[in-house]
Design an enzyme around this catalytic site. Structure first.
Site, PDB file in Angstrom:
ATOM      1  N   SER A 135       0.854  -1.176   0.000  1.00 47.38           N
ATOM      2  CA  SER A 135       0.000   0.000   0.000  1.00 47.38           C
ATOM      3  C   SER A 135       0.900   1.240   0.000  1.00 47.38           C
ATOM      4  O   SER A 135       1.709   1.416   0.901  1.00 47.38           O
ATOM      5  CB  SER A 135      -0.882  -0.039   1.254  1.00 47.38           C
ATOM      6  OG  SER A 135      -1.666   1.120   1.364  1.00 47.38           O
ATOM      7  N   LYS A 161      -0.923  -0.915  -4.498  1.00 48.31           N
ATOM      8  CA  LYS A 161      -2.155  -0.177  -4.156  1.00 48.31           C
ATOM      9  C   LYS A 161      -1.761   1.276  -3.897  1.00 48.31           C
ATOM     10  O   LYS A 161      -0.876   1.546  -3.089  1.00 48.31           O
ATOM     11  CB  LYS A 161      -2.780  -0.812  -2.919  1.00 48.31           C
ATOM     12  CG  LYS A 161      -3.770   0.056  -2.148  1.00 48.31           C
ATOM     13  CD  LYS A 161      -4.528  -0.777  -1.123  1.00 48.31           C
ATOM     14  CE  LYS A 161      -4.695  -0.054   0.196  1.00 48.31           C
ATOM     15  NZ  LYS A 161      -5.405  -0.883   1.206  1.00 48.31           N
ATOM     16  N   LEU A 162      -2.421   2.178  -4.621  1.00 44.00           N
ATOM     17  CA  LEU A 162      -2.159   3.604  -4.437  1.00 44.00           C
ATOM     18  C   LEU A 162      -3.255   4.205  -3.577  1.00 44.00           C
ATOM     19  O   LEU A 162      -4.443   4.027  -3.858  1.00 44.00           O
ATOM     20  CB  LEU A 162      -2.138   4.339  -5.784  1.00 44.00           C
ATOM     21  CG  LEU A 162      -1.152   3.852  -6.846  1.00 44.00           C
ATOM     22  CD1 LEU A 162      -1.251   4.739  -8.094  1.00 44.00           C
ATOM     23  CD2 LEU A 162       0.275   3.853  -6.300  1.00 44.00           C
ATOM     24  N   LYS A 163      -2.865   4.928  -2.555  1.00 46.68           N
ATOM     25  CA  LYS A 163      -3.842   5.684  -1.786  1.00 46.68           C
ATOM     26  C   LYS A 163      -4.238   6.894  -2.631  1.00 46.68           C
ATOM     27  O   LYS A 163      -3.376   7.546  -3.235  1.00 46.68           O
ATOM     28  CB  LYS A 163      -3.212   6.148  -0.465  1.00 46.68           C
ATOM     29  CG  LYS A 163      -2.960   5.005   0.510  1.00 46.68           C
ATOM     30  CD  LYS A 163      -4.277   4.446   1.027  1.00 46.68           C
ATOM     31  CE  LYS A 163      -4.048   3.526   2.218  1.00 46.68           C
ATOM     32  NZ  LYS A 163      -5.325   3.024   2.770  1.00 46.68           N
ATOM     33  N   ASP A 189      -7.096   2.971  -3.201  1.00 48.66           N
ATOM     34  CA  ASP A 189      -7.848   2.983  -1.937  1.00 48.66           C
ATOM     35  C   ASP A 189      -8.122   4.432  -1.542  1.00 48.66           C
ATOM     36  O   ASP A 189      -7.185   5.210  -1.330  1.00 48.66           O
ATOM     37  CB  ASP A 189      -7.030   2.286  -0.838  1.00 48.66           C
ATOM     38  CG  ASP A 189      -7.797   2.151   0.480  1.00 48.66           C
ATOM     39  OD1 ASP A 189      -8.972   2.569   0.544  1.00 48.66           O
ATOM     40  OD2 ASP A 189      -7.210   1.626   1.448  1.00 48.66           O
ATOM     41  N   ASN A 191     -10.231   5.372   1.118  1.00 53.65           N
ATOM     42  CA  ASN A 191     -10.566   5.567   2.541  1.00 53.65           C
ATOM     43  C   ASN A 191     -11.689   6.586   2.734  1.00 53.65           C
ATOM     44  O   ASN A 191     -11.564   7.526   3.523  1.00 53.65           O
ATOM     45  CB  ASN A 191      -9.320   5.972   3.354  1.00 53.65           C
ATOM     46  CG  ASN A 191      -8.329   4.843   3.525  1.00 53.65           C
ATOM     47  OD1 ASN A 191      -7.252   4.868   2.933  1.00 53.65           O
ATOM     48  ND2 ASN A 191      -8.680   3.835   4.290  1.00 53.65           N
ATOM     49  N   GLU A 214     -11.050   0.722  -3.739  1.00 54.32           N
ATOM     50  CA  GLU A 214     -11.376   0.361  -2.358  1.00 54.32           C
ATOM     51  C   GLU A 214     -12.040   1.536  -1.644  1.00 54.32           C
ATOM     52  O   GLU A 214     -11.517   2.652  -1.649  1.00 54.32           O
ATOM     53  CB  GLU A 214     -10.066  -0.051  -1.656  1.00 54.32           C
ATOM     54  CG  GLU A 214     -10.218  -0.524  -0.223  1.00 54.32           C
ATOM     55  CD  GLU A 214      -8.860  -0.967   0.364  1.00 54.32           C
ATOM     56  OE1 GLU A 214      -7.904  -1.187  -0.416  1.00 54.32           O
ATOM     57  OE2 GLU A 214      -8.761  -1.080   1.587  1.00 54.32           O
ATOM     58  N   ASP A 239     -13.862  -1.886   2.420  1.00 60.50           N
ATOM     59  CA  ASP A 239     -12.976  -2.072   3.577  1.00 60.50           C
ATOM     60  C   ASP A 239     -13.763  -1.609   4.812  1.00 60.50           C
ATOM     61  O   ASP A 239     -14.442  -2.414   5.474  1.00 60.50           O
ATOM     62  CB  ASP A 239     -11.681  -1.258   3.354  1.00 60.50           C
ATOM     63  CG  ASP A 239     -10.735  -1.220   4.555  1.00 60.50           C
ATOM     64  OD1 ASP A 239     -11.092  -1.731   5.630  1.00 60.50           O
ATOM     65  OD2 ASP A 239      -9.619  -0.661   4.436  1.00 60.50           O
ATOM     66  N   LYS A 263     -10.007  -7.384   7.169  1.00 60.16           N
ATOM     67  CA  LYS A 263      -9.053  -7.045   8.225  1.00 60.16           C
ATOM     68  C   LYS A 263      -9.623  -7.603   9.517  1.00 60.16           C
ATOM     69  O   LYS A 263     -10.684  -7.157   9.965  1.00 60.16           O
ATOM     70  CB  LYS A 263      -8.920  -5.528   8.374  1.00 60.16           C
ATOM     71  CG  LYS A 263      -8.179  -4.833   7.262  1.00 60.16           C
ATOM     72  CD  LYS A 263      -8.113  -3.346   7.539  1.00 60.16           C
ATOM     73  CE  LYS A 263      -7.514  -2.610   6.367  1.00 60.16           C
ATOM     74  NZ  LYS A 263      -7.689  -1.147   6.496  1.00 60.16           N
ATOM     75  N   GLY A 291      -4.372  -4.676   5.804  1.00 58.12           N
ATOM     76  CA  GLY A 291      -3.379  -4.514   6.858  1.00 58.12           C
ATOM     77  C   GLY A 291      -3.603  -3.208   7.584  1.00 58.12           C
ATOM     78  O   GLY A 291      -4.323  -2.325   7.097  1.00 58.12           O
TER      79      GLY A 291
END
Ligand code: OSB
Ligand code: MG
Length: 368
Positions: A135, A161-163, A189, A191, A214, A239, A263, A291
């Site tokens: 990540s 995985k790119l935030k 992702d 968030n 995500e 997530d 998770k 994670g």
């Protein structure tokens, strides 16, 4: 197993590099470790709550408080305790899943160590090693991001995985595709950083053939994700929204996700994580292991979980050196893009006393 007491231990671990997401920047990991001491053995659990309630409502001080005041006393009741019973005993207390997970994991580790059984086998693992992704946080510039991604690909990570967040999405994805090609397994992702009004912007990611997006929307907006899935071709992965097997089943039924990030901390334990795996597998929904910047304690358990048959996508189970220059356990080292599933009893790893002492900031013994 007869539990004699629980030790709560706070550990401060500097990260090798700051990790920026749409909800904030982290420079260090402030971790609560749980050591369950029984009459025949002891076991470890890692609480993945962060210092601030930015990813989930939980945070480390609250996790310690709820364990001390409510959860640990509730475990004092039975004469003998097994991990399967922990969830039942704690069920009446709402939420605090990361705290519950850490307690269940510690009891499970102690129980399995006493019986000489590895966690992976207990959970139903079918693999001896698991493929690993990484990540990658939000960076100050695209060149800086390309350097980071290049380093991880060179290290052997099999998925990136790119935030992302509004203002850092299409451009970094395009840059990574242009530099490293279409064969790299790539996902993003958010968030929860977007709203349904951003559907058009998120659809601009479709041409890059990402594995998944995500958690683009708010954790409570499961219906919004189902709506979004109608206008975005890239599979939606949840997530934050998935907190139990029941919420997973509902999200799947609603068409809110085609993929689920599991998770264990977020869902209250490894046993509930396995139930989510089972629900998803029965519905043909792919899962992967997320994670929370764990030390070797939490990582060992995550790698065991990721070895179950339904984990068909590489997880955020990166090597120890992606996070810490010194891990609490023997480091997990990437071998050809994979991490080995521990084979010893319980977690198969334990904190090294000298390292534990070096990073510990406080301990508290709660007798039962
Ligand atoms: O959303 O997956 C997430 C880290 C902390 C909190 C939330 C997330 C993450 C990560 C890093 O993406 C995963 C890892 O490498 O442990
Ligand atoms: Mg996530």
């Amino acid at each position: 197993m007869k539990l004699t007491g629980i030790e709560l231990r706070r550990v401060a671990m500097p990260l090798v590099a700051p990790f920026r997401t749409s909800f904030g920047v982290q420079h260090a990991r402030d971790i609560l470790l749980v050591r369950a001491v029984g009459d025949q053995s002891e076991g470890w659990g890692e609480c993945v709550a962060m210092s601030d309630p930015l990813y989930s409502p939980e945070y480390v001080d609250a996790a310690a408080d709820v364990m001390r005041r409510f959860l640990i006393p509730a475990l004092a009741q039975p004469d003998r305790l097994d991990a399967a019973r922990v969830g039942t005993l704690l069920h009446g207390f709402k939420g605090h899943r990361m705290a519950k997970c850490a307690l269940e994991a510690a009891v499970l580790d102690a129980e399995l160590r006493a019986e000489g059984r590895p966690l992976a086998r207990e959970l139903g693992a079918v693999r001896e090693q698991v493929p690993c992704g990484v990540s990658v946080g939000i960076m100050d510039s695209v060149p800086q991001l390309l350097d980071a991604v290049g380093g991880y690909l060179e290290a052997g990570y099999v998925r990136i995985k790119l935030k992302i967040e509004p203002g850092w999405d299409v451009e970094p994805v395009r840059a990574v595709r242009e530099r490293f090609g279409d064969d790299v397994l790539l996902q993003v992702d958010a968030n929860t950083a977007y709203t349904l009004a951003d559907a058009g912007q998120l659809a601009r990611l479709d041409p890059f053939e990402l594995l998944l997006i995500e958690q683009p929307l708010d954790e409570e907006d499961v219906l919004g994700h189902a709506e979004l899935a109608k206008s975005v071709r890239t599979p939606i992965c949840l997530d934050e929204s998935i907190t139990s097997a029941a919420t997973a089943a509902a999200a799947i039924r609603l068409g809110a996700c085609r993929i689920v990030n599991i998770k264990p901390g977020r869902v209250g334990g490894y046993l509930e994580a396995r139930r989510i795996h089972d629900v998803c597998r029965a519905h043909g929904i792919a899962v992967w292991c997320g994670g929370m910047l764990e030390t070797g304690i939490g990582r060992a358990a995550n790698v065991a979980l990721a070895a179950l048959p339904g984990f068909t996508l590489p997880g955020d189970t990166s090597a120890s050196d992606r996070y810490f220059s010194t891990d609490l356990t023997e480091p997990f080292v990437l071998q050809d893009g994979h991490l080995p599933v521990p084979t010893g009893p319980g977690l198969g790893v334990a904190p090294q006393p000298d390292r534990l002492a070096e990073f510990t900031t406080s301990t508290e013994w709660i007798p039962l």
